[in-house]
Design a protein around this motif. Sequence first.
Motif, PDB file in Angstrom:
ATOM      1  N   GLY A  28       7.157   9.726  -9.135  1.00  0.00           N
ATOM      2  CA  GLY A  28       7.288   9.947  -7.826  1.00  0.00           C
ATOM      3  C   GLY A  28       7.849   9.040  -7.116  1.00  0.00           C
ATOM      4  O   GLY A  28       8.102   7.778  -7.754  1.00  0.00           O
ATOM      5  N   THR A  29       8.042   9.280  -5.905  1.00  0.00           N
ATOM      6  CA  THR A  29       8.813   8.329  -4.942  1.00  0.00           C
ATOM      7  C   THR A  29       7.962   7.921  -3.842  1.00  0.00           C
ATOM      8  O   THR A  29       7.744   9.054  -2.856  1.00  0.00           O
ATOM      9  CB  THR A  29      10.123   9.111  -4.564  1.00  0.00           C
ATOM     10  N   LYS A  30       7.773   6.823  -3.443  1.00  0.00           N
ATOM     11  CA  LYS A  30       7.120   6.444  -2.148  1.00  0.00           C
ATOM     12  C   LYS A  30       8.033   5.840  -1.291  1.00  0.00           C
ATOM     13  O   LYS A  30       8.919   5.123  -1.469  1.00  0.00           O
ATOM     14  CB  LYS A  30       5.795   5.303  -2.679  1.00  0.00           C
ATOM     15  N   GLN A  31       7.595   6.319   0.099  1.00  0.00           N
ATOM     16  CA  GLN A  31       8.791   5.958   1.022  1.00  0.00           C
ATOM     17  C   GLN A  31       8.325   4.946   2.035  1.00  0.00           C
ATOM     18  O   GLN A  31       6.958   5.030   2.358  1.00  0.00           O
ATOM     19  CB  GLN A  31       9.208   7.034   1.815  1.00  0.00           C
ATOM     20  N   PHE A  32       9.181   4.194   3.004  1.00  0.00           N
ATOM     21  CA  PHE A  32       8.698   3.463   4.053  1.00  0.00           C
ATOM     22  C   PHE A  32       7.503   2.543   3.603  1.00  0.00           C
ATOM     23  O   PHE A  32       6.535   2.496   4.453  1.00  0.00           O
ATOM     24  CB  PHE A  32       8.289   4.330   5.133  1.00  0.00           C
ATOM     25  N   ILE A  33       7.415   1.811   2.519  1.00  0.00           N
ATOM     26  CA  ILE A  33       6.271   1.093   2.067  1.00  0.00           C
ATOM     27  C   ILE A  33       6.616  -0.524   2.401  1.00  0.00           C
ATOM     28  O   ILE A  33       7.558  -1.311   1.993  1.00  0.00           O
ATOM     29  CB  ILE A  33       6.336   1.144   0.635  1.00  0.00           C
ATOM     30  N   THR A  34       5.923  -1.000   3.544  1.00  0.00           N
ATOM     31  CA  THR A  34       6.049  -2.238   4.137  1.00  0.00           C
ATOM     32  C   THR A  34       5.544  -3.150   2.856  1.00  0.00           C
ATOM     33  O   THR A  34       4.786  -2.942   1.987  1.00  0.00           O
ATOM     34  CB  THR A  34       4.646  -2.610   4.952  1.00  0.00           C
ATOM     35  N   PHE A  44       0.766  -1.107  -0.075  1.00  0.00           N
ATOM     36  CA  PHE A  44       0.023  -0.018  -0.108  1.00  0.00           C
ATOM     37  C   PHE A  44       0.897   1.207   0.054  1.00  0.00           C
ATOM     38  O   PHE A  44       1.547   1.398   0.984  1.00  0.00           O
ATOM     39  CB  PHE A  44      -0.936  -0.025   1.350  1.00  0.00           C
ATOM     40  N   ALA A  45       0.796   2.085  -1.004  1.00  0.00           N
ATOM     41  CA  ALA A  45       1.919   3.023  -1.283  1.00  0.00           C
ATOM     42  C   ALA A  45       1.093   4.544  -1.117  1.00  0.00           C
ATOM     43  O   ALA A  45       0.560   4.843  -2.257  1.00  0.00           O
ATOM     44  CB  ALA A  45       2.589   2.921  -2.516  1.00  0.00           C
ATOM     45  N   LEU A  46       1.580   5.000  -0.109  1.00  0.00           N
ATOM     46  CA  LEU A  46       0.937   6.268   0.191  1.00  0.00           C
ATOM     47  C   LEU A  46       1.774   7.032   0.461  1.00  0.00           C
ATOM     48  O   LEU A  46       2.088   8.177   0.021  1.00  0.00           O
ATOM     49  CB  LEU A  46      -0.005   6.344   1.487  1.00  0.00           C
ATOM     50  N   THR A  47       2.825   6.902   1.649  1.00  0.00           N
ATOM     51  CA  THR A  47       3.875   7.838   2.317  1.00  0.00           C
ATOM     52  C   THR A  47       4.932   8.311   1.389  1.00  0.00           C
ATOM     53  O   THR A  47       5.391   7.505   0.287  1.00  0.00           O
ATOM     54  CB  THR A  47       4.472   7.125   3.426  1.00  0.00           C
ATOM     55  N   GLU A  48       5.181   9.572   1.363  1.00  0.00           N
ATOM     56  CA  GLU A  48       6.489  10.160   0.510  1.00  0.00           C
ATOM     57  C   GLU A  48       7.031  10.874   1.609  1.00  0.00           C
ATOM     58  O   GLU A  48       6.656  11.167   2.648  1.00  0.00           O
ATOM     59  CB  GLU A  48       5.803  11.038  -0.533  1.00  0.00           C
ATOM     60  N   ALA A  49       8.227  11.327   1.272  1.00  0.00           N
ATOM     61  CA  ALA A  49       9.183  12.240   1.596  1.00  0.00           C
ATOM     62  C   ALA A  49       8.388  13.370   2.475  1.00  0.00           C
ATOM     63  O   ALA A  49       8.568  13.803   3.666  1.00  0.00           O
ATOM     64  CB  ALA A  49      10.435  12.633   1.027  1.00  0.00           C
ATOM     65  N   GLY A  50       7.462  14.106   1.831  1.00  0.00           N
ATOM     66  CA  GLY A  50       6.807  15.204   2.368  1.00  0.00           C
ATOM     67  C   GLY A  50       5.391  14.999   2.694  1.00  0.00           C
ATOM     68  O   GLY A  50       4.603  15.742   2.833  1.00  0.00           O
ATOM     69  N   ALA A  51       5.075  13.752   2.751  1.00  0.00           N
ATOM     70  CA  ALA A  51       3.611  13.363   3.009  1.00  0.00           C
ATOM     71  C   ALA A  51       3.436  12.081   3.683  1.00  0.00           C
ATOM     72  O   ALA A  51       3.515  11.106   3.346  1.00  0.00           O
ATOM     73  CB  ALA A  51       2.811  13.329   1.663  1.00  0.00           C
ATOM     74  N   GLY A  52       3.483  12.288   5.266  1.00  0.00           N
ATOM     75  CA  GLY A  52       3.368  11.383   6.127  1.00  0.00           C
ATOM     76  C   GLY A  52       1.840  11.294   6.687  1.00  0.00           C
ATOM     77  O   GLY A  52       1.003  10.645   6.337  1.00  0.00           O
ATOM     78  N   SER A  53       1.896  12.182   7.866  1.00  0.00           N
ATOM     79  CA  SER A  53       0.455  12.564   8.545  1.00  0.00           C
ATOM     80  C   SER A  53      -0.217  13.274   7.654  1.00  0.00           C
ATOM     81  O   SER A  53      -1.568  12.950   7.380  1.00  0.00           O
ATOM     82  CB  SER A  53       0.715  13.279   9.774  1.00  0.00           C
TER      83      SER A  53
END
Length: 388
Positions: A152-158, A123-132
């Motif tokens: 774009g780049t998604k981060q911290f994707i389990t 599930f890819a939501l989080t990005e460097a500038g978009a967490g909360s």
Amino acid sequence: MDFSFSKEHQMLRRMVREFLEREVKPIARKMDEEHQVPMEAVKKAAELGLLGVPFPQEYGGMGAGEVGYCIVAEELGKVSSSFATIIGAHIGIGAMAIYLGGTEEQKKKYLTPLARGEKIAAFALTEAGAGSDAAAIKTRAIRDGDYYILNGTKQFITNGDIADIITVMAVTDPALGARGGITAFIVERDYPGIRIGKLEDKMGIRGSSTAEIIFEDCRVPKENVLGQFGAGFIVFMQSLDMGRLSLGAACLGGAQAALNMALEWAAMREQFGVPIAHKQSIQWMLADLATQIEALRSLVYRTAWLVDTKQPFSQQAAMCKLLGSEVASRAINVALQIYGAMGYSRDFPIELMFRDARIAEIYEGTNEVQRIVIAVNLFRKLGIRIRP
Ligand code: COS
């Protein structure tokens, strides 16, 4: 009011408990040390139907509903937070987005192999500038004939590096933002233009993987718009509601496991000529914990019942995640205190549980975000709209 579990749900609990004792508990420490996803054990879980517990049988699932899934999550949380995280990201948010938002065709094509465990979801939501601030994502999707081009780049994707199917949230109209300007996509891992970047070296849940996913002119067929064009933010928020409930259930398992270990240790460990269980300082710690765990259990299973009976549950899901993660952290901390130096040693599982537990206060929405969701719902009932 009936608080009992059905025979089927009791059998499911026994089955998953036996599986975890046999296949996961013995490798929990190794998963942490080697920083490896235990793919063999994931495959065995899939064979038992554990990668599709809440989904209807017509889509390859077990059809055990949300109560069934919370039972599985609770048992997972007792044995391994890493394993619970792999399955939670797959079922609770990755595949869940397709179940909640997908068309009939998309569910047949994508949810079915996911629920059967033939494929893994992320599930890819989080990005460097978009967490909360989830609506602040920058990943763009621009229409090009029969395709959308994702950048774009998604981060911290389990599960980011092991997933076959990734549900991705991208901006399709920057002017509209969360209300119509964000669209969700179902992206197959082997579409051109996807690259796995950094793999996170984490404090805990090291048996699960957390990856960066980079989209460079990634071509996604237009049929893979998940649900309605422009409704991606809502689908993702609804998926997170579901994920937060099952995460609360996993935390319940972790907290219960810590309490059980603390009870056993307190009954066995002797100081001043008696087992420390006879000391009121220890008794009060355990009594407080047991009380909080009991409250959490009621909240988790009542919220699962709200889901299964199709009632609103967003506020309660946020409470499950908030209370669950805090009770689990507290329980493991108390257990560590009761074990003393033994608890701090890698010879015992508590130090691993301690490191694993911390992330539950952060991922799937920080606990501060859960408090926002709860407050927004409280004021909404009074007809007052507050800003997060
Ligand atoms: N279900 C259905 N609709 C929802 C919803 C939900 N759970 N949450 C929000 N929406 C809707 C709102 O109702 C609103 O639509 P209307 O104006 O038509 O009512 C729209 O979505 C925008 O909502 P809102 O204004 O609340 O959005 P914000 O950008 O202010 O964000 C929070 C709200 C903070 C709650 C959201 O960004 C969030 O959950 N952030 C955390 C994200 C997260 O969990 N990240 C972890 C990584 S993903 S594992």
